[in-house]
Design a protein around this motif. Sequence first.
Motif, mmCIF file in Angstrom:
data_model
loop_
_atom_site.group_PDB
_atom_site.id
_atom_site.type_symbol
_atom_site.label_atom_id
_atom_site.label_comp_id
_atom_site.label_asym_id
_atom_site.label_seq_id
_atom_site.Cartn_x
_atom_site.Cartn_y
_atom_site.Cartn_z
ATOM 1 N N GLU A 1 7.852 3.675 0.392
ATOM 2 C CA GLU A 1 7.433 3.436 1.775
ATOM 3 C C GLU A 1 7.854 4.593 2.673
ATOM 4 O OE1 GLU A 1 7.916 0.079 5.311
ATOM 5 O OE2 GLU A 1 9.550 0.421 3.886
ATOM 6 N N LYS A 2 9.100 5.054 2.536
ATOM 7 C CA LYS A 2 9.605 6.161 3.353
ATOM 8 C C LYS A 2 8.780 7.431 3.129
ATOM 9 C CE LYS A 2 13.719 9.024 4.004
ATOM 10 N NZ LYS A 2 15.103 9.306 3.537
ATOM 11 N N GLU A 3 8.473 7.736 1.868
ATOM 12 C CA GLU A 3 7.735 8.953 1.545
ATOM 13 C C GLU A 3 6.281 8.869 2.001
ATOM 14 O OE1 GLU A 3 8.994 11.809 0.303
ATOM 15 O OE2 GLU A 3 10.934 10.824 0.541
ATOM 16 N N VAL A 4 5.678 7.703 1.873
ATOM 17 C CA VAL A 4 4.272 7.538 2.281
ATOM 18 C C VAL A 4 4.141 7.661 3.792
ATOM 19 C CG1 VAL A 4 2.340 5.900 2.405
ATOM 20 C CG2 VAL A 4 3.595 6.189 0.272
ATOM 21 N N LYS A 5 5.115 7.111 4.525
ATOM 22 C CA LYS A 5 5.092 7.254 5.988
ATOM 23 C C LYS A 5 5.167 8.729 6.377
ATOM 24 C CE LYS A 5 6.895 2.795 7.527
ATOM 25 N NZ LYS A 5 8.038 2.084 8.178
ATOM 26 N N THR A 6 6.025 9.485 5.697
ATOM 27 C CA THR A 6 6.129 10.928 5.957
ATOM 28 C C THR A 6 4.817 11.627 5.642
ATOM 29 O OG1 THR A 6 8.494 10.893 5.443
ATOM 30 C CG2 THR A 6 7.392 13.039 5.373
ATOM 31 N N LEU A 7 4.192 11.218 4.545
ATOM 32 C CA LEU A 7 2.911 11.800 4.142
ATOM 33 C C LEU A 7 1.852 11.594 5.215
ATOM 34 C CD1 LEU A 7 0.977 13.058 2.039
ATOM 35 C CD2 LEU A 7 0.664 10.752 1.101
#
Length: 293
Positions: A65-71
């Motif tokens: 979730e954290k990485e996808v939000k950054t993406l």
Amino acid sequence: MELRHLKYFLAVAEELNFTKASEKLFISQPPLSRQIIELEEELQAKLFIRNNKKVALTEAGKYFEKEVKTLFQDLERISLKTKKIAENVSGEFRIAYIGSIYSAVISDLIKHLKKQFPYVNFKLFEVSTTKQIDALEQGKIEMGIIRSPIHSPKIKSYLWFKDGFSLVYNKKSVEIKSENEILKLKEETFVFFNKDYAPHYHDVLLELCAFYGFIPKIIHEANNINSIIQLVKNGLGISIVPSNIARNNLDPEIGFMELKKVNLYTDVSLITSKDDHSEITQSAVGFLLPQRR
């Protein structure tokens, strides 16, 4: 893996409820569940714990979730940048600055840019350093003026000038003739920047007072340098402000004393995105950098 899989995943991760997530996405629940299962199979990782009582993210799901939000933030920034390139030198250019920078400098910058780029809509925002960094990383501003330090791999910074500190006081209520008398102010009321608004700056002010041998009685706090100066003028306390402000304030009711004995300074820097090579940004930085305060 497609973007829709990631959008569906984020919706479920935010709602932690498949029914609410499907309503938010305007699709029925069974297709949404299938998309999440497909994503988990492709990643070979379980993202959600599902039972009759609740839906929860696994540790892998929390990381994803954290990485996808950054993406998605990066995608938004790229989209905005692409749009700006297509617009060439028209459109919008947003500049954020801290309140402790003399406003006349900002006005001169806008006049300079407006002559070069008459069709650009320049917008100014008074924003704290921490919020400027977030805004620049997310593509919400094109340039910032902050008090360092800064730690971000996405941002390029240019040291503009080093700023010292000055005591500011109401001449009618405080009588002081030299730095040697500063210790007698330990019983006075102080007005400082709010710690949450400018944590590094707040800590530096405490360090300054410690150098002169006392802990300040901070009764009033503000998030704006003009508000601090006004509180001092109204006799509600004394403060320590950047010398840049002191040099440009000519109010006869207010006294300033530069603190020369202590070797403490703050770096005032210009910040831009590392990916930004636009004419407007280069012109703005080029205009300010020679003007060392």
